[in-house]
Scaffold this active site. Structure first.
Site, mmCIF file in Angstrom:
data_model
loop_
_atom_site.group_PDB
_atom_site.id
_atom_site.type_symbol
_atom_site.label_atom_id
_atom_site.label_comp_id
_atom_site.label_asym_id
_atom_site.label_seq_id
_atom_site.Cartn_x
_atom_site.Cartn_y
_atom_site.Cartn_z
ATOM 1 N N ASP A 71 -10.337 -3.386 -4.515
ATOM 2 C CA ASP A 71 -9.594 -2.607 -3.805
ATOM 3 C C ASP A 71 -10.273 -1.046 -3.717
ATOM 4 O O ASP A 71 -10.188 -0.574 -4.724
ATOM 5 C CB ASP A 71 -8.402 -2.529 -4.144
ATOM 6 C CG ASP A 71 -7.417 -2.031 -2.931
ATOM 7 O OD1 ASP A 71 -7.966 -1.171 -2.039
ATOM 8 O OD2 ASP A 71 -6.056 -2.155 -2.888
ATOM 9 N N HIS B 2 -8.026 -4.735 -0.870
ATOM 10 C CA HIS B 2 -6.979 -4.233 -0.351
ATOM 11 C C HIS B 2 -6.348 -5.158 0.416
ATOM 12 O O HIS B 2 -5.061 -5.098 0.390
ATOM 13 C CB HIS B 2 -7.275 -2.919 0.356
ATOM 14 C CG HIS B 2 -5.634 -2.141 0.635
ATOM 15 N ND1 HIS B 2 -5.203 -1.650 -0.301
ATOM 16 C CD2 HIS B 2 -5.278 -1.893 1.735
ATOM 17 C CE1 HIS B 2 -4.135 -0.903 0.122
ATOM 18 N NE2 HIS B 2 -4.145 -1.082 1.325
ATOM 19 N N SER C 2 1.014 -1.215 -0.048
ATOM 20 C CA SER C 2 0.095 0.110 -0.027
ATOM 21 C C SER C 2 0.697 1.265 -0.029
ATOM 22 O O SER C 2 1.619 1.609 -0.878
ATOM 23 C CB SER C 2 -1.172 -0.046 1.162
ATOM 24 O OG SER C 2 -2.143 0.877 1.087
#
Length: 759
Positions: A692, A727, A607
Site C-alpha cells: 500500500d 491499498h 482508509s
C-alpha cells in the site's frame, strides 16, 4: 474535463480512501520509502506460529519522540522497517494472519456459504454498454469463471448506425466480428495482483496505450500496442502514474512521480523514441502540489492541472501541435481552484474561491483567456461539482441538499456571443437517496450517457436525449439469485450533531425482515474526508446482509462533500473532530429511533474512513458491538511529521502540519494510535495491504499491537494483511467477493448470528 467516474483514479491518487464500493484514499510512511514498493512472496502462514491459538505479542522497542515539550513513546515504530531487511516484521505479519485464520476457522463453512451467495448473484459472462468512438464500438467483456475483463471492439461504419438515442451495437451471426484488443486474464497469469489503471485509444483508433500495475503500489508501466494485432509499439514507459493521454496519433503525454510518490513531472513522448529522450513539459517543485492530466471532450486540448487542497491552476496543450508545449490557462492564485474544458473558440472553466465556495462556470476566448464571462453564477445552496461539454450543450453535475443532480443547458451556436445560461433542464430521479455518475459520451452528439443506482436499484445505464428530455434505458446490471427490488426500502433521515448541524443518513433494509424495534442488526458506514461524496449506490454483495435482517446505513458526515464545500471545510484541519462527533451522533440517532441497539450496531470505514473508525472507537467504545477498519490511517501525528512519506506534504492542507504547535496537539487529541487506553473495546477487524503506497501496513499493524497490549477485554481483535496487494486489496473480481464474505462472517460471528446460519 473527463466524466466524473473517469476522474476517480486521479482523485484516488490524492486522497486516503476507498471507496466505495466506493470510493475514495491515504498516506504511507517510511524513512525507507522503498518498503512500500517491493513485492513479497511470503511462505504459507500455516507454519509460522507454534501456537496460533494465542494472539501474537509484538516485541517492544522503545522509540522516543519529543516536540513542543511533549513526549510520545512508540514501542512499535520498528514496524516501519523494510521486511526484506528485518525478518521480525515478516514474522509478525505472518503470525497475525495465522491467528486470524485460526480464530475464523470455525466459521469457514458460513464464509463459504456467503461467498457462494455473492458469486451466485453475478452474471459472470457479460458485456458493458458499448461506447461509440468513430467507426468502432468499444466495450468490456467478462467471461464465466474468469477474474478479469477483456477489452473488445467491433467495427461498425457510421452508415450502419448513427449516434442517436437508439444507437445499438449490432450483434448476432451477421454482426461484424468481435476483436479482443487486450485480455487481462492472460496478462494476469502468474501475477498475485493485476490492475489496468488506464486504457486509452488513439484518435485514429489504430493504437492503444494502457497502464499496468502488478504489485498494488500504484507505480505503473505503460505499454503501447497495435489495436488490430496487439503487437507492441516501442518500449514500455516505466515508473509512471496512470495519467496518460494521446497528443495526436503519434505522441503521448504522461506524468511521473518523485521519490515520495508525488506526481510532479509531465512529459511528452514521441512514439518510436526512447523514454530517456522525452521532453519534460512541466516540473512542479512545490511539494504541497501534485499534477494531473485530462483531455477536453472535444479532444483538441489536453489540460495539465497542478493542485493542492486549496489551490489549483491549469495549463493547456494544443494536441495538433504538441511540440509548442504548455500554455498557462489559469494562473496560480492561492485559494482559487479551477478546472478547464473546451468547446469551439472558448475555454470553459469551473472556478472556486473563498467567496465562490460552491463554484461558478466561466468562459473565455482561446485568444484572450483573461477575458472571462460568467455563464453559471455561484449559488450558496447549490454546489457545481463537475461539468461536461458537448457541441451544443453543457451538462452540469450539481449537489443540492446533499443529493446529486444533472442539469442540461443548451449552448449558443459556436461563434455566437456567450451569455449567462438560463432554463436548464434537470434529469428526474426516483429514489429517496441515490447515486448518479456521468459516462463518456460523444462530444458531437446530443446524447448524454449516465449511470444511476440506489441502495436498492442495480446500476442502470441510460442514454438521455438532451434535445427532447427522453431517457432510454440501455442496460441494468443483472443480479441473479431471485433479487426483487420491491422487497427493499430506502430512506433518508437526519441526525442532529452536537452543535445542532443536521447530518443526512442514507438507509436501506428489507421491509419484510426488519422489525424497527431496536432488535435489528445494523452496519453503519462512514468516510468524511477529502470532500469525497459517499453517495448511496448499489452493491450486490450487501444483499447477503439485508437478507439476514440487517439494516445498512451511510452517515454523510462533515469532511465529505455531500452538502457542499462548507461541509468539507467544517470537517478538516482544526475542525476535523466534527467528522467523528457527527458519526457518533448518527449512531445515537439510529439507536434512539429503534433502528438498532448498541448490542447490534456494527461500523465500517476504509482508509481515511478507517481513521474515523479508530477515532470513534477511542471516543465511544461503549457505543458499538463490532468495527471493521480497512487499511486505516491511524498514526496521524507520526505520519504527518515525516515529509519523506508519500502524500505527507500534500496533505498538510487536509489534516494540518503538526510541526506547528496548534496542529500538533489537536491532531494528537484524535490520532487513534495516540489515544488507545486501558479499557474495553468492541470486536475489531483491521486490514492492511503490504504494498500500500497510501497507508503503510505499519500503521494498522501498530494500532493492533497497541490495542492487544493495552485493552482490558477479551473481545475479538483480528488483523489481516494482504501480502501481495496494496491499498485497494486484491484485484480479481471473485477475490474481492471473498474479502466481502470474510468481513460479513466476522460481523455475524461478533453478533452471535453464526449458529443460526450454519448447518
Amino acid at each position: 474535463m473527463k466524466p466524473l467516474q473517469q476522474n476517480v483514479l486521479g482523485l484516488l491518487r490524492k486522497i486516503r480512501i476507498l471507496s466505495i464500493s466506493i470510493v475514495l484514499l491515504s498516506p504511507a510512511p517510511p524513512s525507507v520509502a522503498s518498503s512500500r514498493h517491493f513485492r513479497s512472496l511470503f511462505p504459507s502462514t500455516a507454519a509460522t506460529m507454534s501456537s496460533s491459538q494465542s494472539p501474537p505479542v509484538a516485541k517492544k522497542v522503545e522509540h522516543r519522540m519529543e516536540l513542543f515539550g511533549d513526549v510520545r513513546i512508540d514501542n512499535y515504530y520498528w514496524f516501519r522497517d523494510d521486511s526484506r531487511t528485518n525478518p521480525d516484521v515478516t514474522s509478525y505479519l505472518q503470525q497475525e494472519n495465522a491467528y486470524t485464520d485460526f480464530v475464523m476457522s470455525g466459521t469457514k463453512k458460513v464464509e463459504e456459504q456467503i461467498y457462494g451467495e455473492l458469486r451466485g448473484r453475478i452474471k459472470e459472462d457479460d458485456i458493458s454498454v458499448p461506447d461509440r468512438k468513430g467507426a468502432y464500438y468499444y466495450y468490456e467483456r467478462t467471461l464465466e469463471g474468469k477474474e478479469y475483463v477483456q477489452y473488445c471492439r467491433r467495427f461498425v461504419p457510421r452508415g450502419e448506425a448513427s449516434a442517436s438515442v437508439h444507437d445499438i451495437m449490432p450483434t448476432g451471426p451477421d454482426a461484424p466480428p468481435e476483436q479482443v484488443i487486450l485480455d487481462e486474464n492472460i496478462k494476469a497469469q502468474n501475477q498475485s495482483y493485476y490492475c489496468i489503471g488506464a486504457f486509452e485509444v488513439s484518435p485514429n483508433n489504430k493504437l492503444v496505450a494502457y497502464a499496468e500495475d502488478t504489485k498494488g503500489d500504484e507505480i505503473y508501466t505503460v505499454y503501447i500496442i497495435d489495436a488490430e494485432t496487439g503487437a507492441p509499439v516501442g518500449k514500455p514507459l516505466v515508473n509512471m502514474t496512470s495519467d496518460i493521454e494521446w497528443a495526436g496519433n503519434d505522441a503521448l503525454v504522461y506524468i511521473t512521480m518523485d521519490e515520495i510518490l508525488r506526481p510532479d513531472k509531465a512529459w511528452l513522448h514521441k512514439l518510436g523514441t526512447e523514454q530517456s529522450t522525452d521532453t519534460c513539459l512541466y516540473h512542479e517543485k512545490d511539494d504541497t502540489f501534485s499534477l494531473d492530466l485530462d483531455a477536453s471532450e472535444s479532444k483538441k486540448y489536453l489540460f495539465l492541472g497542478s493542485e493542492s487542497k486549496f489551490t489549483r491552476f491549469n495549463f493547456y496543450l494544443d494536441v495538433s501541435k504538441p511540440e509548442d508545449g504548455l500554455v498557462v490557462l489559469t494562473p496560480r492564485v492561492d485559494g482559487v481552484d479551477t478546472f478547464a474544458s473546451h468547446r469551439g473558440n472558448h475555454f470553459y472553466i469551473r472556478r472556486r474561491s473563498d467567496d465562490i465556495f460552491n463554484s461558478e462556470v466561466v468562459a473565455c476566448p482561446l485568444d484572450n483567456t483573461s477575458a472571462t464571462t460568467v455563464i453559471l453564477p455561484h449559488r450558496e445552496s447549490v454546489k457545481i461539482q463537475d461539468i461536461q461539454l458537448f457541441l451544443d450543450h453543457l451538462v452540469v453535475c450539481e449537489r443540492e441538499d446533499g443529493l446529486p443532480k444533472i442539469v442540461v443547458y443548451s449552448l449558443p451556436a459556436t461563434g455566437e456571443p456567450l451569455r449567462r445560461l438560463e432554463g436548464g433542464r434537470a434529469v428526474k430521479f426516483t429514489d429517496a437517496t441515490y447515486s448518479v455518475d456521468l459516462s463518456e459520451s460523444e462530444f458531437s452528439s446530443s446524447i448524454l450517457r449516465f449511470c444511476y443506482s440506489s441502495m436498492k436499484t442495480p446500476p442502470s445505464t441510460y442514454d438521455y436525449d438532451m434535445k427532447t428530455g427522453v431517457s432510454i434505458l440501455k442496460k441494468v446490471e443483472t443480479v441473479l439469485g431471485g433479487f426483487d427490488t420491491s422487497k427493499y426500502v430506502t430512506e433518508r433521515k437526519w441526525a442532529t450533531a452536537t452543535d445542532g448541524t443536521k447530518v443526512p443518513i442514507s438507509i436501506v433494509y428489507r421491509k419484510d425482515l426488519v422489525k424497527l424495534d431496536g432488535s435489528d442488526p445494523l452496519l453503519l458506514y462512514g468516510y468524511g474526508s477529502y470532500e469525497a461524496c459517499i453517495d448511496p449506490s448499489f452493491k450486490a454483495s450487501r444483499i447477503s446482509l439485508l437478507d439476514r435482517g440487517f439494516i445498512y446505513a451511510i452517515a454523510h458526515i462533515r469532511g465529505g462533500g455531500e452538502m457542499g464545500r462548507q461541509w468539507y471545510e467544517n470537517g478538516k484541519l482544526l475542525k476535523k473532530k466534527n467528522t467523528f462527533t457527527d458519526f457518533i451522533s448518527c449512531a445515537e440517532y439510529l439507536i434512539e429511533n429503534k433502528y438498532c441497539s448498541k448490542e447490534k450496531l456494527c461500523i465500517n470505514g476504509r482508509s481515511a474512513g478507517g481513521l474515523l473508525i479508530g477515532a470513534v472507537l477511542n471516543m465511544r467504545p461503549d457505543l458499538f458491538k463490532a468495527a471493521v477498519a480497512g487499511v486505516p490511517f491511524v498514526d496521524v501525528v507520526t505520519t504527518m511529521l515525516d515529509p519523506t512519506i508519500p502524500l505527507t506534504t500534500s496533505e498538510w492542507e487536509e489534516w494540518g502540519d503538526p510541526r506547528k504547535e496548534e496542529f500538533y496537539f489537536y491532531m494528537k487529541s484524535y490520532s487513534p494510535v495516540d489515544n488507545v487506553k486501558a479499557r474495553n473495546y468492541p470486536d475489531i477487524l483491521v486490514t492492511a495491504g503490504l504494498n500500500d503506497p497510501r497507508v503503510l501496513y505499519s500503521e494498522p499493524a501498530k494500532f493492533v499491537a497497541k490495542l492487544r497490549d493495552t485493552k482490558t477485554d477479551d473481545n475479538l481483535l483480528l488483523f489481516k494483511c494482504e501480502l501481495g496487494a496494496g491499498h485497494f486489496s486484491k484485484s480479481g473480481r471473485f477475490e474481492k467477493l471473498q474479502e466481502d464474505a470474510f468481513t460479513y462472517t466476522f460481523i455475524l460471528k461478533s453478533l452471535n448470528m453464526i449458529p443460526a446460519l450454519g448447518s
